[in-house]
Design a protein around this motif. Structure first.
Motif, PDB file in Angstrom:
ATOM      1  N   ASP A   1       0.815  -1.218   0.000  1.00 24.24           N
ATOM      2  CA  ASP A   1       0.000   0.000   0.000  1.00 24.24           C
ATOM      3  C   ASP A   1       0.847   1.266   0.000  1.00 24.24           C
ATOM      4  O   ASP A   1       0.313   2.366  -0.164  1.00 24.24           O
ATOM      5  CB  ASP A   1      -0.937   0.012   1.212  1.00 24.24           C
ATOM      6  N   ARG A   2       2.151   1.111   0.200  1.00 21.52           N
ATOM      7  CA  ARG A   2       3.055   2.267   0.221  1.00 21.52           C
ATOM      8  C   ARG A   2       4.171   2.093  -0.809  1.00 21.52           C
ATOM      9  O   ARG A   2       5.288   2.565  -0.607  1.00 21.52           O
ATOM     10  CB  ARG A   2       3.656   2.467   1.617  1.00 21.52           C
ATOM     11  N   ALA A   3       3.856   1.411  -1.894  1.00 17.30           N
ATOM     12  CA  ALA A   3       4.840   1.149  -2.942  1.00 17.30           C
ATOM     13  C   ALA A   3       4.269   1.516  -4.304  1.00 17.30           C
ATOM     14  O   ALA A   3       3.075   1.333  -4.567  1.00 17.30           O
ATOM     15  CB  ALA A   3       5.264  -0.312  -2.928  1.00 17.30           C
ATOM     16  N   ARG A   4       5.130   2.027  -5.148  1.00 13.25           N
ATOM     17  CA  ARG A   4       4.793   2.292  -6.544  1.00 13.25           C
ATOM     18  C   ARG A   4       5.827   1.547  -7.377  1.00 13.25           C
ATOM     19  O   ARG A   4       6.993   1.931  -7.429  1.00 13.25           O
ATOM     20  CB  ARG A   4       4.803   3.793  -6.827  1.00 13.25           C
ATOM     21  N   LEU A   5       5.391   0.464  -7.978  1.00  8.20           N
ATOM     22  CA  LEU A   5       6.311  -0.460  -8.626  1.00  8.20           C
ATOM     23  C   LEU A   5       6.331  -0.252 -10.134  1.00  8.20           C
ATOM     24  O   LEU A   5       5.308   0.025 -10.753  1.00  8.20           O
ATOM     25  CB  LEU A   5       5.919  -1.904  -8.302  1.00  8.20           C
ATOM     26  N   GLY A   6       7.511  -0.412 -10.707  1.00  8.92           N
ATOM     27  CA  GLY A   6       7.649  -0.404 -12.153  1.00  8.92           C
ATOM     28  C   GLY A   6       7.478   0.943 -12.814  1.00  8.92           C
ATOM     29  O   GLY A   6       7.009   1.023 -13.950  1.00  8.92           O
TER      30      GLY A   6
ATOM     31  N   LEU B   1      11.889   1.674 -12.201  1.00 11.55           N
ATOM     32  CA  LEU B   1      12.289   1.720 -10.797  1.00 11.55           C
ATOM     33  C   LEU B   1      11.085   1.448  -9.914  1.00 11.55           C
ATOM     34  O   LEU B   1       9.933   1.651 -10.316  1.00 11.55           O
ATOM     35  CB  LEU B   1      12.924   3.064 -10.453  1.00 11.55           C
ATOM     36  N   ASP B   2      11.355   0.956  -8.720  1.00  9.98           N
ATOM     37  CA  ASP B   2      10.347   0.788  -7.677  1.00  9.98           C
ATOM     38  C   ASP B   2      10.553   1.881  -6.638  1.00  9.98           C
ATOM     39  O   ASP B   2      11.691   2.194  -6.273  1.00  9.98           O
ATOM     40  CB  ASP B   2      10.464  -0.581  -7.015  1.00  9.98           C
ATOM     41  N   LEU B   3       9.449   2.439  -6.175  1.00 14.14           N
ATOM     42  CA  LEU B   3       9.505   3.512  -5.187  1.00 14.14           C
ATOM     43  C   LEU B   3       8.745   3.081  -3.947  1.00 14.14           C
ATOM     44  O   LEU B   3       7.549   2.746  -4.021  1.00 14.14           O
ATOM     45  CB  LEU B   3       8.897   4.790  -5.760  1.00 14.14           C
ATOM     46  N   PHE B   4       9.435   3.066  -2.812  1.00 14.80           N
ATOM     47  CA  PHE B   4       8.835   2.688  -1.535  1.00 14.80           C
ATOM     48  C   PHE B   4       8.691   3.935  -0.676  1.00 14.80           C
ATOM     49  O   PHE B   4       9.666   4.651  -0.439  1.00 14.80           O
ATOM     50  CB  PHE B   4       9.688   1.629  -0.835  1.00 14.80           C
ATOM     51  N   LEU B   5       7.473   4.188  -0.218  1.00 11.49           N
ATOM     52  CA  LEU B   5       7.161   5.399   0.523  1.00 11.49           C
ATOM     53  C   LEU B   5       7.049   5.111   2.016  1.00 11.49           C
ATOM     54  O   LEU B   5       6.565   4.043   2.412  1.00 11.49           O
ATOM     55  CB  LEU B   5       5.850   5.996   0.019  1.00 11.49           C
TER      56      LEU B   5
END
Length: 265
Positions: free
Chosen positions: A36-41, A52-56
């Motif tokens: 729920d706190r990730a934006r993948l690809g 890139l993967d972004l972890f918030l």
């Protein structure tokens, strides 16, 4: 000197082959826990691996960490390393993890360019200061961001507060004498141009070079050379750590590596 032996890590680490599957398993578990706190690809280019993967963190991000993976520019991808975002995320920082085109599909100079674009793309997603870290080949790639010949927008470069290369290869010239150069395809000109240790025109970004005390002598030398060449760099030696476990500190929000990366509260 046998350069293949000098730069062989797995041959000198007990149960070395167990590490990559563990990293991948922990990465999958981390992504599931943070879905729920990730934006993948997130795409940053046209290449198949330009994502890139972004972890918030929970709440508003205090800044952005970019972690660039290693593997001698020859293997691995962003999804193998997700678990190493844990420490900075717990400290309230977002963490971006890019993949990049692997050799021999790209020369190292081209991979450097991809990372510059990936950092720019990630920076557009998160406000505030930026800290760069990477392991081994990834340590080389983040160190290259301090070199003025790497194209970064001026406003983005001004946001980069710290660079923390972990076990970096700062001088690529010895790799020309290894068998892996059949895939890296380094010649003398590229090896020199792509060596952060040899870079004289730099941005002067605060740099902390980490290396494990139990690493191969070649990697201890590489860390020394980079630190000696850059007045803005300081050397950190992790007691009892080798090339594969020196990065475990990134999972610990209270570790000295994470403190060097995101600062101390």
């Amino acid at each position: 000197m046998d350069y293949d032996l000098a730069y062989a890590n797995a041959d000198f680490i007990p149960n070395a082959m167990a590490y990559p599957p563990r990293w991948a398993r922990e990465a999958e578990e981390w992504r599931a826990a943070r879905k729920d706190r990730a934006r993948l690809g997130l795409s940053y280019g046209d290449g198949a691996r330009n994502a890139l993967d972004l972890f918030l963190p929970d709440g508003e991000a205090r800044g952005l960490v970019v972690f660039v993976h290693g593997g001698y520019w020859l293997k691995f991808a962003r999804g193998d390393w997700s678990g190493f975002a844990a420490g900075p995320v717990k400290r309230g920082w977002a963490v971006a993890m890019p993949s990049y085109t692997l050799a021999p599909g790209a020369h190292i100079r081209e991979i450097t360019g991809e990372i510059a674009v990936a950092v720019t793309r990630a920076a557009a997603e998160v406000a505030g200061p930026i800290a760069l870290t990477g392991h081994s080949a990834g340590g080389h790639l983040v160190a290259r961001m301090n070199c003025a010949d790497v194209a970064l927008p001026d406003d983005l470069a001004a946001r980069i507060a710290r660079i923390v290369p972990i076990s970096p290869v700062g001088d690529l010239r010895p790799l020309m004498r290894t068998r892996m150069n059949a895939d890296l395809r380094l010649d003398a000109a590229e090896a020199e141009a792509e060596s952060p240790t040899l870079c004289t025109e730099r941005r002067g970004i605060d740099t902390r070079v980490w290396v494990g005390a139990e690493e191969r002598p070649a990697f201890l030398d590489q860390a020394d050379w980079l630190t000696e060449a850059w007045p803005e760099a300081r050397l950190r030696i992790a007691p009892g750590r080798h090339h594969f476990d020196v990065i475990d500190a990134l999972k610990d929000a209270d570790s000295a590596v994470v403190a060097d990366l995101v600062g101390r509260d």
